[in-house]
Design a protein around this motif. Structure first.
Motif, PDB file in Angstrom:
ATOM      1  N   ASP A   4       0.836  -1.195   0.000  1.00  0.00           N
ATOM      2  CA  ASP A   4       0.000   0.000   0.000  1.00  0.00           C
ATOM      3  C   ASP A   4       0.872   1.247   0.000  1.00  0.00           C
ATOM      4  O   ASP A   4       1.960   1.274   0.577  1.00  0.00           O
ATOM      5  CB  ASP A   4      -0.904   0.018   1.243  1.00  0.00           C
ATOM      6  N   ILE A   5       0.376   2.294  -0.656  1.00  0.00           N
ATOM      7  CA  ILE A   5       1.077   3.573  -0.676  1.00  0.00           C
ATOM      8  C   ILE A   5       0.326   4.537   0.233  1.00  0.00           C
ATOM      9  O   ILE A   5      -0.888   4.659   0.151  1.00  0.00           O
ATOM     10  CB  ILE A   5       1.134   4.147  -2.102  1.00  0.00           C
ATOM     11  N   ARG A  20       5.921   3.707   0.293  1.00  0.00           N
ATOM     12  CA  ARG A  20       5.529   2.362  -0.089  1.00  0.00           C
ATOM     13  C   ARG A  20       6.565   1.418   0.506  1.00  0.00           C
ATOM     14  O   ARG A  20       7.697   1.393   0.065  1.00  0.00           O
ATOM     15  CB  ARG A  20       5.474   2.211  -1.614  1.00  0.00           C
ATOM     16  N   TRP A 124       3.201   6.289  -9.030  1.00  0.00           N
ATOM     17  CA  TRP A 124       4.506   6.107  -8.379  1.00  0.00           C
ATOM     18  C   TRP A 124       5.538   5.892  -9.464  1.00  0.00           C
ATOM     19  O   TRP A 124       5.402   4.990 -10.271  1.00  0.00           O
ATOM     20  CB  TRP A 124       4.430   4.907  -7.443  1.00  0.00           C
TER      21      TRP A 124
END
Length: 231
Positions: A4-5, A20, A124
């Motif tokens: 998960d970010i 992350r 990302w």
């Protein structure tokens, strides 16, 4: 396994990072605000109103913009927004700005009929060391678009550079700013990015300056207790 970010805001330094696992990436907006040029119009405006008042206005505008973004995300996900709550939450002028922005989005949505693909999601990018939150991904007339909402009084070059970075990261060529609550007759403007490559090159130049100034940048995180008490 996909990690998960999470977004990290360091308020006392006006920093924004994304995390992350053990990795951090500075946000596109943080890189632009830290290493990018200050636009002349903004400098002139600060000189006219004074730094203290300018900071107050920018903070107020930022809070309104964040609230509008939150409302739009909820609307896209099928929730209803109560206009009476907005009127109770904000002063009249602020409430009017929020209501105009939401109305503008609805009118754009009805006119365009976009097919929503994703909303408020993180991009990302390892190669150029950045991350960011994209407001909307949708299909319009069968073509995929990335759209960034703006509620500021004017559209600046930095907004276009930010959007170009998102487009590069997601490999999407159709990019547009949706300017909401503005002074046009409609109350909104859909502004496709005309030269994404030019603005992407600008971002790379600014990003390189950031990397030289802040090598291996990570957030300055203070640790606070969950509760404060003298008992």
């Amino acid at each position: 396994m996909t990690l998960d970010i999470k977004q990290i805001d360091v308020f006392e330094f006006d920093e924004r990072y994304y995390q992350r696992g053990e990795d951090f990436r500075p946000s596109v907006t943080y890189k632009l605000s830290t290493a990018g040029p200050t636009e002349w119009g903004l400098m002139q405006w600060r000189g006219d109103v004074g730094n203290k008042r300018a900071d107050e206005i920018m903070e107020e505008s930022g809070n309104l913009g964040s609230y509008v973004h939150d409302c739009l995300e909820r609307m896209v996900k099928g929730e209803e927004i109560d206009s009476n709550e907005i009127r109770e939450m904000f002063r009249p002028r602020q409430a009017l700005k929020v209501l105009k922005s939401l109305q503008g989005f609805l009118e754009w949505y009805e006119e365009t009929q976009p097919e929503i693909m994703d909303a408020e999601f993180t991009t990302w990018n390892d190669k150029h060391n950045f991350a960011g939150t994209i407001d909307l991904k949708c299909k319009i007339d069968g073509e995929v678009w990335l759209i960034d909402y703006k509620t500021s009084k004017s559209i600046h070059t930095s907004h276009r550079v930010q959007l170009a970075a998102y487009g590069y990261s997601e490999k999407v060529g159709n990019l547009a700013l949706l300017h909401l609550g503005n002074t046009t007759k409609k109350g909104w403007s859909f502004l496709p990015l005309k030269d994404p490559k030019k603005h992407w090159d600008e971002f790379v130049a600014i990003s390189n300056v950031f990397e030289v100034k802040y090598p291996n940048a990570k957030p300055n995180q203070n640790v606070f207790p969950d509760k404060f008490s003298i008992i």
